[in-house]
Design a protein around this motif. Structure first.
Motif, PDB file in Angstrom:
ATOM      1  N   GLU A  89       0.831  -1.214   0.000  1.00 18.21           N
ATOM      2  CA  GLU A  89       0.000   0.000   0.000  1.00 18.21           C
ATOM      3  C   GLU A  89       0.863   1.261   0.000  1.00 18.21           C
ATOM      4  O   GLU A  89       0.502   2.265  -0.615  1.00 18.21           O
ATOM      5  N   ASN A  90       1.996   1.187   0.709  1.00 12.95           N
ATOM      6  CA  ASN A  90       2.916   2.316   0.710  1.00 12.95           C
ATOM      7  C   ASN A  90       3.329   2.688  -0.713  1.00 12.95           C
ATOM      8  O   ASN A  90       3.478   3.858  -1.034  1.00 12.95           O
ATOM      9  N   CYS A  91       3.513   1.671  -1.545  1.00 11.72           N
ATOM     10  CA  CYS A  91       3.977   1.911  -2.906  1.00 11.72           C
ATOM     11  C   CYS A  91       2.826   2.179  -3.871  1.00 11.72           C
ATOM     12  O   CYS A  91       3.049   2.578  -5.015  1.00 11.72           O
ATOM     13  N   ILE A 139      12.483   3.100  -0.799  1.00 14.84           N
ATOM     14  CA  ILE A 139      13.060   3.333  -2.131  1.00 14.84           C
ATOM     15  C   ILE A 139      12.094   2.845  -3.212  1.00 14.84           C
ATOM     16  O   ILE A 139      11.853   3.536  -4.209  1.00 14.84           O
ATOM     17  N   ALA A 140      11.475   1.678  -2.979  1.00 15.41           N
ATOM     18  CA  ALA A 140      10.491   1.167  -3.944  1.00 15.41           C
ATOM     19  C   ALA A 140       9.315   2.134  -4.063  1.00 15.41           C
ATOM     20  O   ALA A 140       8.801   2.379  -5.159  1.00 15.41           O
ATOM     21  N   ILE A 151       2.916  -2.226 -10.773  1.00 19.44           N
ATOM     22  CA  ILE A 151       4.156  -1.441 -10.746  1.00 19.44           C
ATOM     23  C   ILE A 151       4.824  -1.539  -9.377  1.00 19.44           C
ATOM     24  O   ILE A 151       6.038  -1.730  -9.271  1.00 19.44           O
ATOM     25  N   ALA A 152       4.011  -1.443  -8.319  1.00 18.38           N
ATOM     26  CA  ALA A 152       4.554  -1.532  -6.959  1.00 18.38           C
ATOM     27  C   ALA A 152       5.272  -2.866  -6.758  1.00 18.38           C
ATOM     28  O   ALA A 152       6.385  -2.911  -6.224  1.00 18.38           O
ATOM     29  N   LEU A 153       4.637  -3.922  -7.198  1.00 17.83           N
ATOM     30  CA  LEU A 153       5.247  -5.247  -7.041  1.00 17.83           C
ATOM     31  C   LEU A 153       6.566  -5.346  -7.803  1.00 17.83           C
ATOM     32  O   LEU A 153       7.545  -5.909  -7.300  1.00 17.83           O
TER      33      LEU A 153
END
Ligand SMILES: Nc1ncnc2c1ncn2[C@@H]1O[C@H](COP(=O)(O)OP(=O)(O)O)[C@@H](O)[C@H]1O
Ligand SMILES: [Mg+2]
Lengths: 263, 251
Positions: free
Chosen positions: B100-102, B151-152, B120-122
């Motif tokens: 969720e952060n990403c 960083i991600a 994209i986050a993954l």
């Protein structure tokens, strides 16, 4: 009906049998007003706390700046006034004030709801503001740094954490309200205290009736406290997290820091 | 000379009477990896924070592709989305999982769909080696893991530049390596990076240019070669002598 020689418990049983539904209805009104009043008070508290926590910025333009200053002064006065006077007095002033100015008598449920909401809102405004300020400023900076607006950063990052932090205080306010709605008997709201007083007066048996009343209050607040505790736990989410993509090895679970592994 | 992405001109910043940055000039070109070194309190963080307006500069300007970021019509939110920031204290959103952060920034700022954002986050969580922990909350992660998720999160916004403010300073020594390794990969992939760091090995081996700051001014700025072997300014020499009591560790 018990007679003059009857003991305490006979009278208690008598009241439970004959007035039981009245107590329950009174307890229902108490719960209804304190629950809706706490929720409405929380919404007021969120709005007021949000406005008061927002940094004032001269760059927003002089008009907006001064408008915000005035709005804040008014909100500050609201909080001070309602925290510095007893709710029983507020009930009288609001109920008879509305009646004098608008020439209407508010339905008692509505009157109770309004009074409890405004009173709770004043307390929760400060609690919400404190909750917002207790969230690490780095959280909001990170939100702003990925491009969120101030409002988005509050909505998605700061407020969820602030609300989680103040949940115990919010629950406490609800419990206080269950007890303090009893003051609404001064404007004839038929909550638990009001119906108890009436029943006790009819038979002149105050101790017996209010013994029952205190038991009902206790059961209400005790139950609510447990439910809130359970909710808090639930909101924190599981202590463990499943390793992503490990469905093939269903037993693999990591234990979070400080977490206890549950089966 | 690569195309300039961000140019800082005559930047100054005071907190009350305290002048923290004085007439700072420098720029970051496309694909450059620049490190800022200098002792604590020299204004490195303030400079970075002025560059995305977490602090308001009191003088000078910051240009993004030649446009002043404080112009009335400038879209500050999109700018910040394009100029990512990685913090010393990670600042992961504590109320959200790693995934969720990403995702949240992509959805709320870039208006991507949830499905696309998660994909994209993954990808980026995978890239930083955190794909196994997508459902973990920050409090369940170690410092090094948190920083890699942070960083991600920044990468998921597809930034043009990433600003790092001492990304390894809050880490236990054994976790510094895992974060530096990720940053080294990013540098090799051509990402434009501006890195405030005390890791002299990283500055020397990975960066194209090293900027030395002291007392709110840029004292000197050159290739790592020059800065580490023949610094021109005595203050640079002093600083390096102090921090390089042992040889910089290669990364
Ligand atoms: N918000 C602030 N208010 C007042 N002084 C600040 C603030 N932020 C930083 N400073 C001061 O600015 C100077 C530079 O700080 P900083 O940019 O954090 O240095 P560095 O990152 O190089 O250690 C320090 O003296 C610090 O005390
Ligand atoms: Mg710093």
């Amino acid at each position: 009906m018990p007679n003059a020689q009857s003991g305490f418990f006979e009278w208690v049983l008598f009241f439970i049998k004959t007035q039981g539904s009245l107590f329950l209805r009174g307890a229902g009104v108490t719960l209804l007003i304190s629950l809706t009043g706490t929720i409405a008070g929380f919404i007021i508290g969120l709005a007021v706390g949000y406005v008061r926590a927002r940094p004032l910025q001269k760059e927003d333009g002089a008009g907006r700046y001064w408008l915000m200053k005035v709005v804040r002064a008014i909100l500050g006065a609201y909080i001070e006034i309602f925290r510095s006077t007893p709710m029983i007095v507020q009930a009288m002033v609001i109920f008879y004030g509305i009646s004098a100015v608008f020439h209407v008598t508010l339905p008692y449920l509505l009157a109770g709801f309004i009074i409890v909401s405004i009173n709770t809102g004043a307390y929760l405004s400060e609690i919400v503001r404190g909750g917002i300020q207790s969230v690490d400023p780095g959280q909001q900076e990170a939100a702003l740094a990925i491009g969120m607006t101030y409002g988005q950063s509050m909505l998605h990052v700061v407020l969820p954490q602030a609300i989680r932090n103040i949940l115990p205080a919010l629950g406490n306010e609800f419990v206080v309200n269950i007890k303090d709605t009893s003051v609404l008997n001064v404007i004839a709201v038929t909550e638990l205290f009001y119906v108890s007083k009436k029943a006790a007066g009819t038979y002149y048996k105050y101790f017996e009736v209010f013994f029952i009343t205190s038991c009902v209050y206790f059961v209400m607040t005790f139950t609510v406290t447990r439910i809130l505790r359970w909710l808090e736990k639930k909101m924190d989410g599981p202590e463990n997290y499943v390793i992503h993509g490990s469905q093939t090895v269903p037993d693999v679970e990591l234990i979070g820091k400080g977490g206890e592994k549950h089966a | 000379m690569p195309e300039t992405i961000i140019e800082v001109r005559h930047l100054s910043k005071s907190f009350g009477d305290h002048e923290v940055l004085r007439d700072v000039d420098f720029s970051v070109g496309k694909g450059e990896v620049v490190s800022i070194i200098g002792s604590s309190g020299s204004g490195k963080s303030t400079l970075l924070r002025c560059m995305n307006l977490l602090e308001k500069p009191t003088g000078g300007e910051v240009l993004y592709h030649r446009r002043n970021i404080r112009d009335a019509g400038f879209d500050l939110h999109m700018y910040r989305a394009h100029v990512g920031m990685v913090f010393q204290q990670f600042n992961l959103f504590n109320n959200m999982t790693a995934l969720e952060n990403c995702v949240v920034g992509q959805m709320k700022v870039l208006k991507r769909s949830r499905a696309e954002s998660e994909k994209i986050a993954l990808d980026y969580l995978c890239k930083v080696g955190m794909d196994l922990y997508v459902h973990a909350k920050p409090r369940q992660l170690s410092g090094g893991q948190k920083q890699r998720v942070a960083i991600a999160r920044a990468l998921a916004m597809n930034p043009e530049v990433l600003l790092f403010d001492e990304p390894t300073s809050a880490l236990d020594p054994e976790m510094v390596g895992e974060v530096l390794a990720v940053m080294k990969d990013l540098a090799a992939s051509g990402l434009t990076m501006l890195v405030v760091t005390h890791e002299m090995g990283f500055a020397r081996d990975v960066c194209d240019r090293v900027v030395f700051m002291d007392g709110g001014v840029i004292v000197e700025s050159d290739t790592p070669e020059v800065i580490f072997t023949q610094p021109k300014h005595p203050r640079t020499r002093e600083f390096l002598a102090r921090v390089l009591q042992s040889e910089p560790q290669p990364v």
